[in-house]
Design a protein around this motif. Structure first.
Motif, PDB file in Angstrom:
ATOM      1  N   ALA A  60     -79.685 -75.366 -18.936  1.00 21.40           N
ATOM      2  CA  ALA A  60     -80.566 -74.561 -17.947  1.00 21.40           C
ATOM      3  C   ALA A  60     -82.293 -74.152 -18.588  1.00 21.40           C
ATOM      4  N   LEU A  61     -82.592 -73.954 -17.040  1.00 25.37           N
ATOM      5  CA  LEU A  61     -85.009 -74.390 -17.504  1.00 25.37           C
ATOM      6  C   LEU A  61     -84.821 -73.012 -18.307  1.00 25.37           C
ATOM      7  N   TRP A  62     -84.104 -72.100 -17.782  1.00 28.30           N
ATOM      8  CA  TRP A  62     -84.180 -70.297 -18.958  1.00 28.30           C
ATOM      9  C   TRP A  62     -83.484 -70.730 -20.274  1.00 28.30           C
ATOM     10  N   ALA A  63     -82.797 -71.363 -20.330  1.00 31.45           N
ATOM     11  CA  ALA A  63     -82.726 -71.945 -22.337  1.00 31.45           C
ATOM     12  C   ALA A  63     -83.767 -72.705 -22.862  1.00 31.45           C
ATOM     13  N   ARG A  64     -84.466 -73.252 -22.097  1.00 32.68           N
ATOM     14  CA  ARG A  64     -85.608 -73.708 -23.205  1.00 32.68           C
ATOM     15  C   ARG A  64     -86.710 -73.000 -23.050  1.00 32.68           C
ATOM     16  N   PHE A  65     -86.989 -71.678 -22.404  1.00 30.75           N
ATOM     17  CA  PHE A  65     -87.829 -70.578 -22.255  1.00 30.75           C
ATOM     18  C   PHE A  65     -87.112 -69.944 -23.463  1.00 30.75           C
ATOM     19  N   VAL A  66     -86.248 -69.213 -23.392  1.00 29.85           N
ATOM     20  CA  VAL A  66     -85.868 -68.244 -24.404  1.00 29.85           C
ATOM     21  C   VAL A  66     -85.587 -69.122 -25.499  1.00 29.85           C
TER      22      VAL A  66
END
Length: 150
Positions: free
Chosen positions: A98-104
């Motif tokens: 998940a792309l969001w997980a990389r930022f988070v």
């Protein structure tokens, strides 16, 4: 500037520099992203276990010396429990791609670094190791450009 061609007439591609993948990120970073997800997950599990111990038994951890950031061990237990749960969820998100997980993950690794720095008097060796792992996680998540946006 003239472009070189292969014997078949197609333009020649530039050789990939050592340590880099065709996507522009280093092999360390690409493999490191998966490893970063595992590290966040494991760091989260350990933080949850630290939190449970801190909440249940106030005398398990002993502070070494006097330190500016003083909280009760029970407070630290709740802090580690919450951070640990968020690290586990973020690590699972990274492992699922998940792309969001990389930022988070970058943000949670930073929070983990700060929390472990403040936790130094209670578990100095583990806190230093956790800070170093957090730095690796941040580097890995920010330098991997090999995956496309999902």
């Amino acid at each position: 500037m003239a472009q070189t061609a292969t014997p078949s007439g197609a333009p020649a591609s530039r050789p990939t520099p050592p340590g880099q993948s065709r996507g522009g990120s280093s092999g360390w970073a690409t493999g490191g992203t998966l490893f970063a997800g595992v590290l966040l997950f494991v760091d989260g599990v350990i933080a949850v276990l630290n939190g449970i111990v801190g909440i249940n038994k106030d005398n398990v951890y002993t502070r070494i010396g006097d330190y500016t950031y003083r909280f009760s061990v029970t407070s630290w237990g709740w802090i580690h429990l919450v951070i640990g749960i968020l690290l586990i969820l973020t690590g699972i998100g990274i492992l699922r791609g998940a792309l969001w997980a990389r930022f988070v993950g970058v943000g949670m690794a930073a929070v983990s670094i700060v929390a472990n720095f403040m936790w130094l008097p209670y578990q100095p060796i583990w806190a230093i190791i956790a800070v170093a792992l957090g730095v690796f996680v941040i580097w890995s998540l920010l330098t991997d450009r090999g995956r496309s946006a999902v």
